[in-house]
Design an enzyme around this catalytic site. Sequence first.
Site, mmCIF file in Angstrom:
data_model
loop_
_atom_site.group_PDB
_atom_site.id
_atom_site.type_symbol
_atom_site.label_atom_id
_atom_site.label_comp_id
_atom_site.label_asym_id
_atom_site.label_seq_id
_atom_site.Cartn_x
_atom_site.Cartn_y
_atom_site.Cartn_z
ATOM 1 N N CYS A 1 0.814 -1.222 0.000
ATOM 2 C CA CYS A 1 0.000 0.000 0.000
ATOM 3 C C CYS A 1 0.845 1.268 0.000
ATOM 4 O O CYS A 1 0.334 2.370 -0.088
ATOM 5 C CB CYS A 1 -0.894 0.005 1.233
ATOM 6 N N HIS B 1 -3.280 6.736 2.218
ATOM 7 C CA HIS B 1 -3.749 5.423 1.762
ATOM 8 C C HIS B 1 -5.151 5.209 2.352
ATOM 9 O O HIS B 1 -5.369 5.425 3.545
ATOM 10 C CB HIS B 1 -2.790 4.336 2.246
ATOM 11 N N ASN C 1 -10.295 -0.617 -0.003
ATOM 12 C CA ASN C 1 -8.854 -0.497 0.096
ATOM 13 C C ASN C 1 -8.255 -1.096 -1.178
ATOM 14 O O ASN C 1 -8.303 -2.302 -1.380
ATOM 15 C CB ASN C 1 -8.389 -1.260 1.348
HETATM 16 O O1 LIG Z 1 -12.895 -4.543 13.760
HETATM 17 C C1 LIG Z 1 -12.609 -3.558 13.072
HETATM 18 O O2 LIG Z 1 -13.026 -2.396 13.283
HETATM 19 C C2 LIG Z 1 -11.642 -3.779 11.924
HETATM 20 C C3 LIG Z 1 -10.225 -3.661 12.484
HETATM 21 C C4 LIG Z 1 -9.232 -3.966 11.381
HETATM 22 N N1 LIG Z 1 -9.455 -3.106 10.223
HETATM 23 C C5 LIG Z 1 -8.387 -2.758 9.467
HETATM 24 C C6 LIG Z 1 -7.098 -3.022 9.902
HETATM 25 C C7 LIG Z 1 -6.023 -2.645 9.088
HETATM 26 C C8 LIG Z 1 -6.264 -2.044 7.889
HETATM 27 C C9 LIG Z 1 -5.161 -1.674 7.009
HETATM 28 C C10 LIG Z 1 -4.913 -2.448 5.874
HETATM 29 C C11 LIG Z 1 -3.858 -2.137 5.036
HETATM 30 C C12 LIG Z 1 -3.570 -2.977 3.853
HETATM 31 O O3 LIG Z 1 -3.730 -2.184 2.739
HETATM 32 C C13 LIG Z 1 -3.040 -1.020 5.282
HETATM 33 C C14 LIG Z 1 -3.289 -0.240 6.405
HETATM 34 C C15 LIG Z 1 -4.341 -0.577 7.278
HETATM 35 CL CL1 LIG Z 1 -4.609 0.374 8.661
HETATM 36 C C16 LIG Z 1 -7.568 -1.794 7.505
HETATM 37 N N2 LIG Z 1 -8.601 -2.148 8.301
HETATM 38 C C17 LIG Z 1 -10.825 -3.013 9.704
HETATM 39 C C18 LIG Z 1 -11.839 -2.742 10.811
#
Ligand SMILES: O=C(O)C1CCN(c2ccc(-c3cc(CO)ccc3Cl)cn2)CC1
Length: 319
Positions: A111, A244, A274
């Site tokens: 990313c 990002h 994403n």
């Molecule tokens: O339980 C919840 O709230 C969930 C908790 C986990 N979540 C996440 C966690 C990590 C990412 C993420 C991914 C990448 C990869 O490109 C880069 C950067 C990030 Cl910060 C996106 N979402 C979704 C909601």
Amino acid sequence: KYGKITATASFVPEKIVKNDDLAQLMATSDDWIKSRTGILERRIATSENTSDLCIGVAEKLLLKSQLTAEDLDFIIVATMTPDYMTPSVACMVQGAIGATNAFAFDLSAACTGFVYALSMAEKLIQTTAQKGIVIGGEVLSKVVDWQDRSTAVLFGDGAAGVLLEASEIPMIKKEKLSADGTKGAALTSGYVKNTNPFKEDDTSFSYLKMAGREIFDFATRDVVNAIDQLVVEDKEKIDFYLLHQANARILDKVARKLKVPRERFLQNMDKYGNTSAASIPLLLDEAVRAGVIRLDGTQNVVFSGFGGGLTWGVMQATL
Ligand SMILES: O=C(O)C1CCN(c2ccc(-c3cc(CO)ccc3Cl)cn2)CC1
């Protein structure tokens, strides 16, 4: 001479998959996805692979400029979901558009790929090149585990990029590219097992796997500090932050920690999810098409990518 962004373009698959469409496939809901991520829908490639999306971006960039493909000196594609290990997506783009004078390679920084690639491309123009294109493109739907609702609802497909040309005025004011390979296991995808007859069996796990909590904390701690350290004295001068598009709550936290109005953080994960390396250029192209960003050399922006590797990068630029 310096590299200057002179055009932007996007190319996304036609198929729109809404949160409710996913709720038909797995135990999730529009409410959960919306409240926890800010995502409302995403594009899913049904017939295209990453190269098709990136070729679409390259063709649009040439149409928007007075250039022909033969004018290009280089093509860099940032992707974690290439069609092949070889030929690179960049070479497939080079062949498809007939950029016979361009060298071409893919850059793998998940990313953060677009920020890494933009930084590398700008250096090429400061040294040996005159013109080139930098594309972030992904078909994450081919590596996502569609049985794993914790990740399947987060990602989308798409591509976007920029045309870089030589200019007397420096675009990049400050930049810092980082990595922490000791935390690479927090986000993995595409493991290629070794199956030579002389070794014992290897793991065959290759779907995208993410330690969400760890990555989330990394984004709201290490990345925020990196942005704060880079732009500290210029914070008030920055018109827009293009981060990002991983999660809307991360943008909320970063705005709070930087004490910067949330409105300066552009956002479109609601429409695309994403899209890893494609997310920042998709956001940039949308802002340019909306006339929010004019590419007239008068606006200060911060680009910041963060994700697999782990990698992160911050760039302060005048567009
Ligand atoms: O339980 C919840 O709230 C969930 C908790 C986990 N979540 C996440 C966690 C990590 C990412 C993420 C991914 C990448 C990869 O490109 C880069 C950067 C990030 Cl910060 C996106 N979402 C979704 C909601």
